[in-house]
Design a protein around this motif. Structure first.
Motif, PDB file in Angstrom:
ATOM      1  N   LYS A  40       0.827  -1.210   0.000  1.00  0.00           N
ATOM      2  CA  LYS A  40       0.000   0.000   0.000  1.00  0.00           C
ATOM      3  C   LYS A  40       0.862   1.261   0.000  1.00  0.00           C
ATOM      4  N   GLN A  41       1.970   1.221   0.733  1.00  0.00           N
ATOM      5  CA  GLN A  41       2.877   2.369   0.734  1.00  0.00           C
ATOM      6  C   GLN A  41       3.434   2.608  -0.663  1.00  0.00           C
ATOM      7  N   LEU A  43       2.159   1.522  -3.560  1.00  0.00           N
ATOM      8  CA  LEU A  43       1.055   1.872  -4.452  1.00  0.00           C
ATOM      9  C   LEU A  43       0.611   3.322  -4.274  1.00  0.00           C
ATOM     10  N   SER A  44       0.799   3.856  -3.090  1.00  0.00           N
ATOM     11  CA  SER A  44       0.400   5.243  -2.813  1.00  0.00           C
ATOM     12  C   SER A  44       1.410   6.260  -3.325  1.00  0.00           C
ATOM     13  N   THR A  45       2.635   5.806  -3.585  1.00  0.00           N
ATOM     14  CA  THR A  45       3.687   6.749  -3.989  1.00  0.00           C
ATOM     15  C   THR A  45       4.200   6.538  -5.407  1.00  0.00           C
ATOM     16  N   GLU A  46       3.924   5.376  -5.989  1.00  0.00           N
ATOM     17  CA  GLU A  46       4.418   5.039  -7.324  1.00  0.00           C
ATOM     18  C   GLU A  46       3.253   4.692  -8.236  1.00  0.00           C
ATOM     19  N   LYS A  47       3.404   4.938  -9.516  1.00  0.00           N
ATOM     20  CA  LYS A  47       2.426   4.490 -10.516  1.00  0.00           C
ATOM     21  C   LYS A  47       2.780   3.053 -10.880  1.00  0.00           C
ATOM     22  N   TRP A  68      -8.646  -3.081  -1.821  1.00  0.00           N
ATOM     23  CA  TRP A  68      -8.205  -1.740  -1.426  1.00  0.00           C
ATOM     24  C   TRP A  68      -7.802  -0.930  -2.657  1.00  0.00           C
ATOM     25  N   CYS A  69      -7.066  -1.549  -3.587  1.00  0.00           N
ATOM     26  CA  CYS A  69      -6.665  -0.870  -4.824  1.00  0.00           C
ATOM     27  C   CYS A  69      -7.885  -0.410  -5.608  1.00  0.00           C
ATOM     28  N   LYS A  71     -10.878   0.192  -4.419  1.00  0.00           N
ATOM     29  CA  LYS A  71     -11.540   1.259  -3.660  1.00  0.00           C
ATOM     30  C   LYS A  71     -10.832   2.599  -3.868  1.00  0.00           C
ATOM     31  N   GLN A  72      -9.501   2.546  -4.031  1.00  0.00           N
ATOM     32  CA  GLN A  72      -8.718   3.750  -4.283  1.00  0.00           C
ATOM     33  C   GLN A  72      -8.763   4.166  -5.751  1.00  0.00           C
ATOM     34  N   MET A  74      -7.379   2.673  -8.279  1.00  0.00           N
ATOM     35  CA  MET A  74      -6.075   2.508  -8.917  1.00  0.00           C
ATOM     36  C   MET A  74      -6.224   1.629 -10.148  1.00  0.00           C
TER      37      MET A  74
END
Length: 83
Positions: A40-41, A43-47, A68-69, A71-72, A74
């Motif tokens: 998650k860290q 995925l939140s900072t990198e494409k 989670w992905c 829901k975000q 992504m």
């Protein structure tokens, strides 16, 4: 293209990362994560374009991580390699 490899077994992650000629298939970056929290860290900072993810991991499994992905919102293609 960037790939994220997620597995709680370090030897599996290192084997996948070192066992594929990533540049030959258009992948410029391969990142490791050893649990869903680390994933998650990243995925939140990198494409991330493709996530190779174990299903069975302690604390949070790969299916929950994929939920989670989604829901975000992504846009990451996910592959669950399994034995």
């Amino acid at each position: 293209m960037t790939v994220l490899v997620v597995d709680d077994q370090t030897n599996v992650v290192s084997g996948i990362i070192s066992g594929v000629h990533w540049s030959d298939i258009g992948v410029s970056k391969v990142l490791p994560a050893y649990n869903a929290f680390e994933a998650k860290q990243v995925l939140s900072t990198e494409k991330i374009d493709i996530m190779l993810c174990d299903i069975e991991m302690p604390v949070e499994n790969g299916l929950s991580l994929l939920a989670w992905c989604r829901k975000q919102e992504m846009d990451v293609e996910t592959i669950f390699p399994t034995a």
